[in-house]
Structures are given as structure tokens and as C-alpha cells.
Design a protein around this motif. Structure first.
Motif, PDB file in Angstrom:
ATOM      1  N   VAL A 163       1.948 -11.013  -4.131  1.00  0.00           N
ATOM      2  CA  VAL A 163       1.632 -12.424  -3.913  1.00  0.00           C
ATOM      3  C   VAL A 163       0.806 -12.678  -2.649  1.00  0.00           C
ATOM      4  N   GLN A 164       0.739 -11.703  -1.756  1.00  0.00           N
ATOM      5  CA  GLN A 164      -0.060 -11.904  -0.544  1.00  0.00           C
ATOM      6  C   GLN A 164      -0.364 -10.552   0.080  1.00  0.00           C
ATOM      7  N   ARG A 165      -1.499 -10.473   0.750  1.00  0.00           N
ATOM      8  CA  ARG A 165      -1.907  -9.240   1.404  1.00  0.00           C
ATOM      9  C   ARG A 165      -2.569  -9.584   2.739  1.00  0.00           C
ATOM     10  N   VAL A 166      -2.179  -8.879   3.778  1.00  0.00           N
ATOM     11  CA  VAL A 166      -2.812  -8.996   5.089  1.00  0.00           C
ATOM     12  C   VAL A 166      -3.540  -7.689   5.353  1.00  0.00           C
ATOM     13  N   SER A 167      -4.866  -7.755   5.507  1.00  0.00           N
ATOM     14  CA  SER A 167      -5.678  -6.561   5.709  1.00  0.00           C
ATOM     15  C   SER A 167      -5.872  -6.283   7.195  1.00  0.00           C
ATOM     16  N   LEU A 168      -5.866  -4.998   7.552  1.00  0.00           N
ATOM     17  CA  LEU A 168      -6.029  -4.572   8.940  1.00  0.00           C
ATOM     18  C   LEU A 168      -7.182  -3.590   9.052  1.00  0.00           C
ATOM     19  N   ASP A 169      -7.550  -3.258  10.279  1.00  0.00           N
ATOM     20  CA  ASP A 169      -8.622  -2.289  10.494  1.00  0.00           C
ATOM     21  C   ASP A 169      -8.089  -0.902  10.806  1.00  0.00           C
ATOM     22  N   ARG A 170      -6.793  -0.716  10.659  1.00  0.00           N
ATOM     23  CA  ARG A 170      -6.130   0.572  10.909  1.00  0.00           C
ATOM     24  C   ARG A 170      -4.833   0.599  10.108  1.00  0.00           C
ATOM     25  N   GLY A 171      -4.170   1.738  10.099  1.00  0.00           N
ATOM     26  CA  GLY A 171      -2.968   1.870   9.298  1.00  0.00           C
ATOM     27  C   GLY A 171      -1.847   0.958   9.757  1.00  0.00           C
ATOM     28  N   CYS A 172      -1.133   0.369   8.780  1.00  0.00           N
ATOM     29  CA  CYS A 172       0.013  -0.484   9.089  1.00  0.00           C
ATOM     30  C   CYS A 172       1.288   0.312   8.827  1.00  0.00           C
ATOM     31  N   PHE A 173       2.082   0.508   9.869  1.00  0.00           N
ATOM     32  CA  PHE A 173       3.250   1.380   9.784  1.00  0.00           C
ATOM     33  C   PHE A 173       4.545   0.632   9.467  1.00  0.00           C
ATOM     34  N   SER A 174       4.683  -0.570   9.964  1.00  0.00           N
ATOM     35  CA  SER A 174       5.917  -1.296   9.712  1.00  0.00           C
ATOM     36  C   SER A 174       5.692  -2.781   9.954  1.00  0.00           C
ATOM     37  N   CYS A 175       6.724  -3.580   9.622  1.00  0.00           N
ATOM     38  CA  CYS A 175       6.591  -5.024   9.735  1.00  0.00           C
ATOM     39  C   CYS A 175       7.968  -5.637   9.936  1.00  0.00           C
TER      40      CYS A 175
ATOM     41  N   PHE B 184       5.794  -5.111   2.723  1.00  0.00           N
ATOM     42  CA  PHE B 184       5.795  -3.675   3.035  1.00  0.00           C
ATOM     43  C   PHE B 184       4.485  -3.290   3.709  1.00  0.00           C
ATOM     44  N   ALA B 185       4.613  -2.418   4.692  1.00  0.00           N
ATOM     45  CA  ALA B 185       3.453  -1.883   5.394  1.00  0.00           C
ATOM     46  C   ALA B 185       2.892  -0.705   4.604  1.00  0.00           C
ATOM     47  N   ASP B 186       1.584  -0.484   4.729  1.00  0.00           N
ATOM     48  CA  ASP B 186       0.910   0.589   3.999  1.00  0.00           C
ATOM     49  C   ASP B 186      -0.103   1.229   4.945  1.00  0.00           C
ATOM     50  N   VAL B 187       0.166   2.482   5.339  1.00  0.00           N
ATOM     51  CA  VAL B 187      -0.721   3.150   6.297  1.00  0.00           C
ATOM     52  C   VAL B 187      -2.084   3.466   5.683  1.00  0.00           C
ATOM     53  N   PRO B 188      -2.169   4.232   4.576  1.00  0.00           N
ATOM     54  CA  PRO B 188      -3.503   4.532   4.035  1.00  0.00           C
ATOM     55  C   PRO B 188      -4.222   3.300   3.502  1.00  0.00           C
ATOM     56  N   GLY B 189      -3.480   2.300   3.036  1.00  0.00           N
ATOM     57  CA  GLY B 189      -4.103   1.087   2.541  1.00  0.00           C
ATOM     58  C   GLY B 189      -4.539   0.128   3.630  1.00  0.00           C
ATOM     59  N   ARG B 190      -4.129   0.392   4.867  1.00  0.00           N
ATOM     60  CA  ARG B 190      -4.486  -0.450   6.011  1.00  0.00           C
ATOM     61  C   ARG B 190      -4.171  -1.918   5.741  1.00  0.00           C
ATOM     62  N   CYS B 191      -2.931  -2.169   5.329  1.00  0.00           N
ATOM     63  CA  CYS B 191      -2.577  -3.540   4.975  1.00  0.00           C
ATOM     64  C   CYS B 191      -1.069  -3.713   5.013  1.00  0.00           C
ATOM     65  N   CYS B 192      -0.646  -4.971   4.883  1.00  0.00           N
ATOM     66  CA  CYS B 192       0.756  -5.316   4.697  1.00  0.00           C
ATOM     67  C   CYS B 192       0.807  -6.257   3.501  1.00  0.00           C
ATOM     68  N   VAL B 193       1.717  -6.004   2.583  1.00  0.00           N
ATOM     69  CA  VAL B 193       1.711  -6.654   1.280  1.00  0.00           C
ATOM     70  C   VAL B 193       3.050  -7.340   1.031  1.00  0.00           C
ATOM     71  N   ARG B 194       2.984  -8.567   0.518  1.00  0.00           N
ATOM     72  CA  ARG B 194       4.192  -9.268   0.092  1.00  0.00           C
ATOM     73  C   ARG B 194       4.324  -9.120  -1.415  1.00  0.00           C
ATOM     74  N   VAL B 195       5.496  -8.659  -1.855  1.00  0.00           N
ATOM     75  CA  VAL B 195       5.717  -8.373  -3.264  1.00  0.00           C
ATOM     76  C   VAL B 195       7.071  -8.918  -3.687  1.00  0.00           C
ATOM     77  N   ARG B 196       7.155  -9.372  -4.921  1.00  0.00           N
ATOM     78  CA  ARG B 196       8.425  -9.836  -5.478  1.00  0.00           C
ATOM     79  C   ARG B 196       9.089  -8.717  -6.268  1.00  0.00           C
ATOM     80  N   GLU B 197      10.399  -8.844  -6.479  1.00  0.00           N
ATOM     81  CA  GLU B 197      11.098  -7.904  -7.343  1.00  0.00           C
ATOM     82  C   GLU B 197      10.428  -7.914  -8.716  1.00  0.00           C
ATOM     83  N   GLY B 198      10.138  -6.730  -9.230  1.00  0.00           N
ATOM     84  CA  GLY B 198       9.399  -6.606 -10.475  1.00  0.00           C
ATOM     85  C   GLY B 198       7.963  -6.171 -10.258  1.00  0.00           C
ATOM     86  N   GLY B 199       7.441  -6.352  -9.018  1.00  0.00           N
ATOM     87  CA  GLY B 199       6.132  -5.813  -8.681  1.00  0.00           C
ATOM     88  C   GLY B 199       5.002  -6.798  -8.521  1.00  0.00           C
ATOM     89  N   GLU B 200       5.248  -8.107  -8.638  1.00  0.00           N
ATOM     90  CA  GLU B 200       4.168  -9.079  -8.469  1.00  0.00           C
ATOM     91  C   GLU B 200       3.740  -9.153  -7.004  1.00  0.00           C
TER      92      GLU B 200
END
Length: 283
Positions: A228-240, A210-226
Motif C-alpha cells: 500500500v505504500q513505498r518509501v524509496s531511499l538512495d541506499r539500503g534500508c536495514f530496519s524501521c 518492512f525494510a529492504d536492503v537490496p531494494g533500497r526502500c521501506c514498504v508498507r504491506v497488509r496481511e495477504g501481501g497487498e
């Protein structure tokens, strides 16, 4: 596997709704009102002009296979015809007169479209959002409500579940898709408190990005909320979107938000990942 994304395309007004389809990356530039296809070298071609903000895309299943476009500002769902023109597919105004947003199509041709429930760009106070379904016969009806800024959506490969990102609730919400296209059994797929999930993309292990605009990142998450990976950016991430020839490239649309005056800060970035996208969802 490196997690630093590389720019594929720069100079966009506001890139959104990336999709890998028919061996190409498709991107909606909301600010320029252009639907682009992007080659592996970053060469962009204007495929259609969509005079709407926002607008998002998905495809009807084969054998139809035509492109659907949410013209959010006009409260309409459009269909791209064989000659490239965009014609009416469904009128969404009777369900909600606020701007519409994302679209996700299931294997039976049901198009799920969401409305955030308020005019964000007009400065209107937040209100409850909803999801409507447009069935193959053209009928439109609301199938879910009381969503806190519904954003990215995805249908699981088996067609049983619709997942909706609720940006203002910090969660990903799942619904079971009924035989008539309705949504039942609402549940929290993953709580991601402190995040504002935007566009999403499922992978072959059943996790999602999932992309995260205020968090400036894109995050990989499993069902349940774990997480497992994060890609950090220097600006808002809107989609993936997961795509590429082997499905192992994560494409990100990013931009400064709020947008600076007279600046095109939108980018499409690419980063390799270990787990590919779902073959049936890569079109």
C-alpha cells in the motif's frame, strides 16, 4: 502526506534495530558497537557500548521494564541493570553456535530471539535459521526452524502472533504463540516476492512496514501481501520503527551495502505517515 524522508542522524557506521521507547528513539550502531538514543534535533547520546556484531534490543514488559540486548557475536542475551551495566540473561550457544540476530518480547516476558543459521560476515554458505524463546524463568529452547535468513520480528498487540521476516525467501511468516511460549500454526503472513524483508514495524491498522536492503526502500504491506505504500531511499534500508510523540513518524536506518571502505554511510531518516504505530508497541 510526503514520502521523502529527512535525515535525522548521519555518520553512523551501520545503524540497526531502531526502537521508540520512553519518548526517545533508540538505535544500535553495529559498526561502532554503540547503543544510541537520539533526540528530536538529531543529537545522539551513547547509552551503552556493546562489543558485538550484530546486536539488537527490546524491553521486558512492566513492572520489570529492563532492556534486553542480543549480543549476537557472543551468542548471548544480556539485560541492562539499574546501574547501566549489561549482565547475562541467557546463553544461546546450546541452541545454535552461529551469530544471533533479532529479539522481540511479548507481554508475558517471553523473549523471542532468532539466529540466521550461518556466519554471513565470515562468508559461510547459507543454512537454515531458527527462532528460540527465552522464558521468564531463564529457560531457552528452539521453537521454530527451517527459516530462510530470519530477520525482523514483531509480536501483535494481542500477544497471539509472532511475525518473522524471512529475507532470503521474500516473505513474512506468522506463528501462533502458545500458552507455554511455543510457536505453532506456521503460515505465510504476506508473500513479497522480489523483496528481501529485513526489520519490521507494525502499525495500528494491522499492516506492517518492512525494510529492504537490496531494494533500497521501506514498504508498507497488509496481511495477504497487498503493498500500500513505498518509501524509496538512495541506499539500503536495514530496519524501521514507528514512533514520535504521536506515533506517526517512521524512522528508517539506512546505509550503503556492501559498506565502502573507511566510510560512514549510515543514517537515521524520518518520514511522517498517516497511520500511527501500535500504542502498546511504542513502549
Amino acid at each position: 502526506m510526503p514520502t521523502t524522508p529527512s535525515p535525522l542522524l548521519t555518520g553512523l557506521a551501520l545503524g540497526e534495530s531502531p526502537r521508540w521507547h520512553d519518548g526517545r528513539l533508540w538505535v544500535c550502531d553495529w559498526g561502532a558497537q554503540e547503543l544510541l538514543t537520539v533526540g528530536p534535533d538529531g543529537t545522539a547520546t551513547v547509552t551503552a557500548r556493546v562489543p558485538s556484531f550484530p546486536f539488537c534490543i527490546d524491553w521486558l514488559p512492566e513492572p520489570d521494564g529492563r532492556l534486553l540486548v542480543v549480543a549476537g557475536g557472543d551468542r548471548r542475551l544480556l539485560r541492562r541493570e539499574a546501574d547501566g551495566t549489561l549482565g547475562p540473561y541467557a546463553d544461546l550457544r546450546a541452541v545454535c553456535d552461529r551469530p544471533w540476530n533479532e529479539v522481540a518480547v511479548d507481554g508475558r516476558g517471553n523473549a523471542y530471539v532468532n539466529c540466521i543459521g550461518f556466519d554471513l560476515m565470515g562468508g559461510e554458505a547459507p543454512g537454515p535459521g531458527l527462532v528460540a524463546v527465552v522464558t521468564p524463568d531463564g529457560a531457552v529452547r528452539q521453537v521454530a526452524g527451517d527459516l530462510a535468513f530470519p530477520n525482523g520480528m514483531a509480536v501483535t498487540p494481542d500477544g497471539s502472533t509472532l511475525i518473522v521476516a524471512e529475507s532470503y525467501a521474500g516473505r513474512l511468516t506468522a506463528f501462533t504463540i502458545a500458552a507455554d511460549g511455543g510457536l505453532t500454526d506456521r503460515r505465510v503472513w504476506a508473500a513479497v516476492e522480489g523483496s528481501a524483508p529485513d526489520g519490521i514495524s507494525l502499525d495500528a491498522e494491522g499492516a506492517l512496514w518492512f525494510a529492504d536492503v537490496p531494494g533500497r526502500c521501506c514498504v508498507r504491506v497488509r496481511e495477504g501481501g497487498e503493498v500500500v505504500q513505498r518509501v524509496s531511499l538512495d541506499r539500503g534500508c536495514f530496519s524501521c520503527a514507528l514512533g514520535g510523540p504521536d506515533g506517526r513518524t517512521l524512522y528508517l536506518t539506512a546505509a550503503e551495502w556492501p559498506p565502502p571502505a573507511d566510510a560512514r554511510t549510515g543514517q537515521v531518516l524520518a518520514v511522517p505517515v498517516d497511520v500511527p504505530g501500535v500504542p502498546g508497541l511504542l513502549h
